[in-house]
Motif scaffolding. Sequence first.
Motif, PDB file in Angstrom:
ATOM      1  N   PHE A 151     -28.211 -25.781  41.443  1.00  0.00           N
ATOM      2  CA  PHE A 151     -27.851 -26.762  40.421  1.00  0.00           C
ATOM      3  C   PHE A 151     -28.491 -26.320  39.111  1.00  0.00           C
ATOM      4  O   PHE A 151     -29.708 -26.215  39.008  1.00  0.00           O
ATOM      5  N   GLU A 152     -27.661 -26.043  38.094  1.00  0.00           N
ATOM      6  CA  GLU A 152     -28.154 -25.654  36.771  1.00  0.00           C
ATOM      7  C   GLU A 152     -27.807 -26.759  35.775  1.00  0.00           C
ATOM      8  O   GLU A 152     -26.667 -27.218  35.715  1.00  0.00           O
ATOM      9  N   SER A 153     -28.794 -27.170  35.000  1.00  0.00           N
ATOM     10  CA  SER A 153     -28.629 -28.301  34.098  1.00  0.00           C
ATOM     11  C   SER A 153     -29.418 -28.039  32.831  1.00  0.00           C
ATOM     12  O   SER A 153     -30.568 -27.590  32.894  1.00  0.00           O
ATOM     13  N   SER A 154     -28.813 -28.302  31.671  1.00  0.00           N
ATOM     14  CA  SER A 154     -29.512 -28.014  30.417  1.00  0.00           C
ATOM     15  C   SER A 154     -29.305 -29.106  29.379  1.00  0.00           C
ATOM     16  O   SER A 154     -28.239 -29.712  29.291  1.00  0.00           O
ATOM     17  N   PHE A 155     -30.380 -29.363  28.637  1.00  0.00           N
ATOM     18  CA  PHE A 155     -30.343 -30.140  27.395  1.00  0.00           C
ATOM     19  C   PHE A 155     -30.768 -29.165  26.305  1.00  0.00           C
ATOM     20  O   PHE A 155     -31.965 -28.884  26.151  1.00  0.00           O
ATOM     21  N   GLU A 156     -29.823 -28.632  25.559  1.00  0.00           N
ATOM     22  CA  GLU A 156     -30.143 -27.644  24.532  1.00  0.00           C
ATOM     23  C   GLU A 156     -29.446 -27.998  23.236  1.00  0.00           C
ATOM     24  O   GLU A 156     -28.273 -28.384  23.234  1.00  0.00           O
ATOM     25  N   ARG A 157     -30.164 -27.844  22.134  1.00  0.00           N
ATOM     26  CA  ARG A 157     -29.596 -28.142  20.816  1.00  0.00           C
ATOM     27  C   ARG A 157     -30.357 -27.350  19.767  1.00  0.00           C
ATOM     28  O   ARG A 157     -31.401 -26.747  20.051  1.00  0.00           O
ATOM     29  N   TRP A 158     -29.834 -27.388  18.547  1.00  0.00           N
ATOM     30  CA  TRP A 158     -30.520 -26.715  17.433  1.00  0.00           C
ATOM     31  C   TRP A 158     -30.973 -27.754  16.430  1.00  0.00           C
ATOM     32  O   TRP A 158     -30.217 -28.622  16.005  1.00  0.00           O
ATOM     33  N   SER A 159     -32.242 -27.668  16.039  1.00  0.00           N
ATOM     34  CA  SER A 159     -32.768 -28.524  14.990  1.00  0.00           C
ATOM     35  C   SER A 159     -33.665 -27.686  14.093  1.00  0.00           C
ATOM     36  O   SER A 159     -34.450 -26.854  14.578  1.00  0.00           O
ATOM     37  N   ALA A 160     -33.565 -27.895  12.795  1.00  0.00           N
ATOM     38  CA  ALA A 160     -34.353 -27.110  11.855  1.00  0.00           C
ATOM     39  C   ALA A 160     -35.839 -27.448  11.930  1.00  0.00           C
ATOM     40  O   ALA A 160     -36.692 -26.602  11.696  1.00  0.00           O
ATOM     41  N   GLY A 161     -36.154 -28.707  12.281  1.00  0.00           N
ATOM     42  CA  GLY A 161     -37.546 -29.118  12.366  1.00  0.00           C
ATOM     43  C   GLY A 161     -38.108 -28.973  13.768  1.00  0.00           C
ATOM     44  O   GLY A 161     -37.487 -28.377  14.663  1.00  0.00           O
ATOM     45  N   ASP A 162     -39.300 -29.511  13.965  1.00  0.00           N
ATOM     46  CA  ASP A 162     -39.937 -29.495  15.274  1.00  0.00           C
ATOM     47  C   ASP A 162     -39.525 -30.732  16.067  1.00  0.00           C
ATOM     48  O   ASP A 162     -39.113 -31.739  15.477  1.00  0.00           O
ATOM     49  N   PRO A 163     -39.664 -30.695  17.394  1.00  0.00           N
ATOM     50  CA  PRO A 163     -39.380 -31.897  18.191  1.00  0.00           C
ATOM     51  C   PRO A 163     -40.270 -33.048  17.742  1.00  0.00           C
ATOM     52  O   PRO A 163     -41.437 -32.830  17.381  1.00  0.00           O
ATOM     53  N   PRO A 164     -39.768 -34.282  17.747  1.00  0.00           N
ATOM     54  CA  PRO A 164     -40.584 -35.409  17.294  1.00  0.00           C
ATOM     55  C   PRO A 164     -41.803 -35.610  18.177  1.00  0.00           C
ATOM     56  O   PRO A 164     -41.709 -35.585  19.409  1.00  0.00           O
ATOM     57  N   ALA A 165     -42.952 -35.803  17.559  1.00  0.00           N
ATOM     58  CA  ALA A 165     -44.192 -35.990  18.313  1.00  0.00           C
ATOM     59  C   ALA A 165     -44.158 -37.247  19.169  1.00  0.00           C
ATOM     60  O   ALA A 165     -44.820 -37.329  20.203  1.00  0.00           O
ATOM     61  N   ALA A 166     -43.353 -38.229  18.761  1.00  0.00           N
ATOM     62  CA  ALA A 166     -43.307 -39.507  19.480  1.00  0.00           C
ATOM     63  C   ALA A 166     -42.789 -39.371  20.899  1.00  0.00           C
ATOM     64  O   ALA A 166     -42.988 -40.258  21.732  1.00  0.00           O
ATOM     65  N   GLY A 167     -42.124 -38.255  21.229  1.00  0.00           N
ATOM     66  CA  GLY A 167     -41.532 -38.103  22.552  1.00  0.00           C
ATOM     67  C   GLY A 167     -42.485 -37.665  23.632  1.00  0.00           C
ATOM     68  O   GLY A 167     -42.115 -37.617  24.809  1.00  0.00           O
ATOM     69  N   GLY A 168     -43.720 -37.315  23.274  1.00  0.00           N
ATOM     70  CA  GLY A 168     -44.684 -36.880  24.275  1.00  0.00           C
ATOM     71  C   GLY A 168     -44.550 -35.421  24.658  1.00  0.00           C
ATOM     72  O   GLY A 168     -45.122 -34.991  25.660  1.00  0.00           O
ATOM     73  N   GLY A 169     -43.813 -34.661  23.867  1.00  0.00           N
ATOM     74  CA  GLY A 169     -43.574 -33.257  24.189  1.00  0.00           C
ATOM     75  C   GLY A 169     -42.210 -33.077  24.820  1.00  0.00           C
ATOM     76  O   GLY A 169     -41.713 -33.936  25.543  1.00  0.00           O
ATOM     77  N   LEU A 170     -41.581 -31.938  24.559  1.00  0.00           N
ATOM     78  CA  LEU A 170     -40.207 -31.719  25.015  1.00  0.00           C
ATOM     79  C   LEU A 170     -40.089 -31.728  26.540  1.00  0.00           C
ATOM     80  O   LEU A 170     -39.088 -32.189  27.086  1.00  0.00           O
ATOM     81  N   VAL A 171     -41.123 -31.234  27.236  1.00  0.00           N
ATOM     82  CA  VAL A 171     -41.059 -31.224  28.696  1.00  0.00           C
ATOM     83  C   VAL A 171     -40.966 -32.645  29.235  1.00  0.00           C
ATOM     84  O   VAL A 171     -40.200 -32.916  30.164  1.00  0.00           O
ATOM     85  N   ARG A 172     -41.732 -33.576  28.657  1.00  0.00           N
ATOM     86  CA  ARG A 172     -41.645 -34.969  29.122  1.00  0.00           C
ATOM     87  C   ARG A 172     -40.424 -35.680  28.553  1.00  0.00           C
ATOM     88  O   ARG A 172     -39.850 -36.547  29.213  1.00  0.00           O
ATOM     89  N   ASP A 173     -40.013 -35.331  27.342  1.00  0.00           N
ATOM     90  CA  ASP A 173     -38.894 -36.013  26.687  1.00  0.00           C
ATOM     91  C   ASP A 173     -37.564 -35.604  27.337  1.00  0.00           C
ATOM     92  O   ASP A 173     -36.947 -36.383  28.072  1.00  0.00           O
ATOM     93  N   PHE A 174     -37.130 -34.375  27.118  1.00  0.00           N
ATOM     94  CA  PHE A 174     -35.909 -33.894  27.762  1.00  0.00           C
ATOM     95  C   PHE A 174     -36.096 -33.787  29.271  1.00  0.00           C
ATOM     96  O   PHE A 174     -35.199 -34.101  30.054  1.00  0.00           O
ATOM     97  N   GLY A 175     -37.292 -33.331  29.673  1.00  0.00           N
ATOM     98  CA  GLY A 175     -37.537 -33.122  31.092  1.00  0.00           C
ATOM     99  C   GLY A 175     -37.428 -34.378  31.916  1.00  0.00           C
ATOM    100  O   GLY A 175     -37.039 -34.330  33.097  1.00  0.00           O
ATOM    101  N   ALA A 176     -37.762 -35.543  31.344  1.00  0.00           N
ATOM    102  CA  ALA A 176     -37.666 -36.794  32.091  1.00  0.00           C
ATOM    103  C   ALA A 176     -36.247 -37.042  32.580  1.00  0.00           C
ATOM    104  O   ALA A 176     -36.028 -37.544  33.685  1.00  0.00           O
TER     105      ALA A 176
END
Length: 348
Positions: free
Chosen positions: A155-180
């Motif tokens: 099973f292959e699954s991805s959340f991928e996008r392009w953003s000029a800035g950094d991931p928002p700090a409010a999300g707890g980090g990309l691993v916890r944000d997208f990873g959740a």
Amino acid sequence: MSDADTRPEPVTFALLGYGGGGRFFHAPIIAGAPGARLGVVVTSDAERAARARAEHGVEVVGSLAEAKDLGVDAVAISTPAATHTDLTNQAIDLGLPVVCDKPFALDARSAIETVQRAEAAGVLLAPFQNRRWDSDFLTLQRVLTEGELGDVVRFESSFERWSAGDPPAAGGGLVRDFGAHLVDQALHLFGPARSVNAQARGGKGREDDFRIQIEHVGGVRSELSGSWKQALPGPRYRVTGTRGSFVVESPMDVQEEVLLSGRTPSSEGAAWGAEPASRWGWLALGGGAVRRVPSEAGRWPDFYAGFAAAVRGRGPVPVDPWDAVETCTTVDAVHGSIEHQEVVYLTE
């Protein structure tokens, strides 16, 4: 007696937070969910308070206690990740059924303590895993149920996008944000993880790209990818079975872009969540047979409709809070794997 006479009163929600998540992903979904209504927004930000009043005609207060005094039936939390545990516990202590956005907690221990706290108090609790009602995920579940793929092996699954800035700090980090979301979907489909291996770019809580490999107890292998800096996103899903494969090329469910454009379930009605044929997935069977698979309509409002029904005693919560504990436990193992550059075993 008409159906309207027997239908319970809508469950009135207080929404904590009216930033991007609260404004675009909770408020319109609550307002458009059968059996639910948005009655109160909790924020201390004057500009967001004015926006909430203008867009939804709601009461705005500065604290959870004030919201309870207004007689709300339930709480939805859409605030920075680091506040989730404290605010969820506050709602539980006030006896208010509570929905907490992802990440449910910043570690598994906090998640366990919160779920046990809710159980001891007899308070309903659910993590906001709305992505279980994505169009592509619902379609994938249907394909798996129909059985044409045979036994799933990868099973292959991805959340991928392009953003000029950094991931928002409010999300707890990309691993916890997208990873959740990615981890929750993988565990929901294929069961608990036996082991995880993971890699990431950037320090803990500051990742902008990661990959996770999960070996499930049942034998399926999941490969999950999240990126904030991917100019050409990969397929949303590729599922490989013993008799064929199913691929969804479109990178993200349509409900997100529709909400960000200002349209809502209330404004779209029956058209809500419908994917155009150009975004349907492909089913390929051994021997060369390939065909488009019509997509299910996305149904994020079903989450809040289900939670409202649970509040009225008409069924279970839409996502078991212990699922959030399992997701947090797996994400903790992912961070351990990244830090120590090794496979982490959750079960023998």
